[in-house]
Design an enzyme around this catalytic site. Sequence first.
Site, PDB file in Angstrom:
ATOM      1  N   MET A 164       0.869  -1.170  -0.035  1.00  0.00           N
ATOM      2  CA  MET A 164       0.133   0.020   0.080  1.00  0.00           C
ATOM      3  C   MET A 164       0.712   1.179   0.200  1.00  0.00           C
ATOM      4  SD  MET A 164      -3.201   1.033   2.647  1.00  0.00           S
ATOM      5  CE  MET A 164      -1.921   0.733   4.002  1.00  0.00           C
ATOM      6  N   TYR A 441       1.115   3.811  12.701  1.00  0.00           N
ATOM      7  CA  TYR A 441       0.627   3.657  11.411  1.00  0.00           C
ATOM      8  C   TYR A 441      -0.828   3.521  10.996  1.00  0.00           C
ATOM      9  CZ  TYR A 441       2.359  -1.263  12.195  1.00  0.00           C
ATOM     10  OH  TYR A 441       2.591  -2.659  12.534  1.00  0.00           O
ATOM     11  N   GLU A 442      -0.999   3.411   9.858  1.00  0.00           N
ATOM     12  CA  GLU A 442      -2.464   3.347   9.552  1.00  0.00           C
ATOM     13  C   GLU A 442      -3.211   4.534   9.930  1.00  0.00           C
ATOM     14  OE1 GLU A 442      -2.533   1.508   6.956  1.00  0.00           O
ATOM     15  OE2 GLU A 442      -0.695   0.282   7.282  1.00  0.00           O
ATOM     16  N   GLY A 443      -2.504   5.814  10.217  1.00  0.00           N
ATOM     17  CA  GLY A 443      -3.365   6.905  10.824  1.00  0.00           C
ATOM     18  C   GLY A 443      -3.071   6.590  12.284  1.00  0.00           C
ATOM     19  N   GLN A 448      -7.472   8.441  14.271  1.00  0.00           N
ATOM     20  CA  GLN A 448      -8.535   7.612  14.531  1.00  0.00           C
ATOM     21  C   GLN A 448      -9.417   8.493  15.294  1.00  0.00           C
ATOM     22  OE1 GLN A 448      -8.483   5.137  12.786  1.00  0.00           O
ATOM     23  NE2 GLN A 448      -6.344   5.387  12.040  1.00  0.00           N
TER      24      GLN A 448
END
Length: 589
Positions: A164, A441-443, A448
């Site tokens: 990604m 990571y992943e926001g 969130q």
Amino acid sequence: MTDYNAPLRDMRFVLHEVFQGPAIWARLPALAERVDVETADAILEEAAKITGQLIAPLSRNGDEQGVRFDAGDVTTPDGFQAAWQTYREGGWVGLGGNPEYGGMGMPKMLSVLFEEMMYAADSSFSLYSALSAGSCLAIDAHASESIKQTFLAPIYEGRWAGTMCLTEPHAGTDLGLIRTRAEPQADGSYRITGSKIFISGGEQDLTENIIHLVLAKLPDAPAGPKGISLFLAPKYMVDTDGGLGERNRVHCGSIEHKMGIKASATCVMNFDDAVGYLVGEPNKGLAAMFTMMNYERLSIGIQGIGCAEASYQNAARYANERLQSRAASGPQAKDKNADPIIHHGDVRRMLLTMRVLTEGGRAFSTYVGQQLDLARYAPDADELANAQRLVALLTPVAKAFFTDNGLESCVLGQQVYGGHGYIREWGQEQLVRDVRIAQIYEGTNGIQALDLLGRKVLADGGESLALFTSEIRMFSAEAPLHRSALLDVVQRLDDTTHWLMRRAAAEPNLISASAVEYLHMLGLTAYAYMWARMAAVAHQAMEEEPAFYSAKLASADFFFQRILPRSLALEASIKAGSQSLYLMLPEQF
């Protein structure tokens, strides 16, 4: 060296007894013929073997060696290649994948438990597989049939891997700022040019090919997030017969040197006029990529649970063996010169905190998995729509709350070890380092929380939240235990939500100032619901297996008495408003 043994009894408890997985699968036509109790248990048993016996033994050496970079090539630690071969031969990459293209099509309720095992065994190894599974979701949902036919099966088989490629050095979370560009070609392909950072598994030596999902902008794209498109760019070009052709113009420029997950290659990827193919519609790439991002957010949340479980197992074993001082109530091991530290109150506080946060997280991840299954397969339109709304609401909670609790549990496990918790050979300090990135990571978890409060709760006037709280209230009406505490915390959440709704418009900084506390409040409410449901089942089945169910009831009591009161402090913090955050000028920091 630490050992990991998957908590199969507890996993079967939440899957079969608390959430009635087999009964749900039986009424969903797409799943009814694929999975039943026997199939699920067989998968869990085999998963426990492969994670405990194959992957967990790689973790320590993988951390010590890390990945090695040489002129664009990345070498994984010793043992990773052989383990990946065994792993892929078992079909594990495609566990939840679309059966039309070679996946196993197992329900998410089951696969979340497998993911927990993977992260508990070794976070670094797990990430190579997690990114592949997520990329397949995006390809399956948005790509053309030709792309699906070409790329899905080899990724499900583990022969190829997926990545990604989102952010860039100057962009961070604000993907509207990306500069990577895609130029259309006469043959329908695109030429992609730009650099991406923080790409997990961007280069490795485990698979024959790597398939990059890349966010880029077309020449006539509108500014900002609305001008982002999604492209697929393989490391090696693929012939019409599925064979590998020449190397594409995409290379790893360097790897990051990280505090944890050292055996996972985190790469800078350079696309130099690389051939790519459009996935989905032009300028709608961010929405398409969110299919993968939301999968990865839940997956990384589960990393928090997995690391916490590993930490708990290590710490509980150590606490039962380590002799130090006498218990406050008098000698317990009278034949020894000291008692095991499991008898000391503070050690029990730490272990029980780890236990209830981890088991509560396991139940909640299974619940979210249930909603994902209903959101995909429910034949009733209303049930499907409600499940989709719950998934959207709860995904940021799962990612952030699981990982915040995961770090807390890993630090507590390290603390149980005392001085040994700081020593590498015991394994606890690696868990702390590995789980720490899961909050980022992943926001980041702050992002969130903003997503939850701003876009999911306040944006729809609390309607999605009301679906969840109404379900909790319906359950509490029949709950045999902890009914009052459960109703109190739901009411506290509702009151706080309405207070925020009334104040947010007049106090612009309130949402960002309160979002993290609000997410934790919702997370604690969700865990209270999970523990009430687990306690109800344990209370009913107590005579069948007293040792297991009495431990569940004792854990539930600890959660409601010692952990749930945290929501009181969160409410007070939120209702203090944002003013105190802005009393100082920027130059005073």
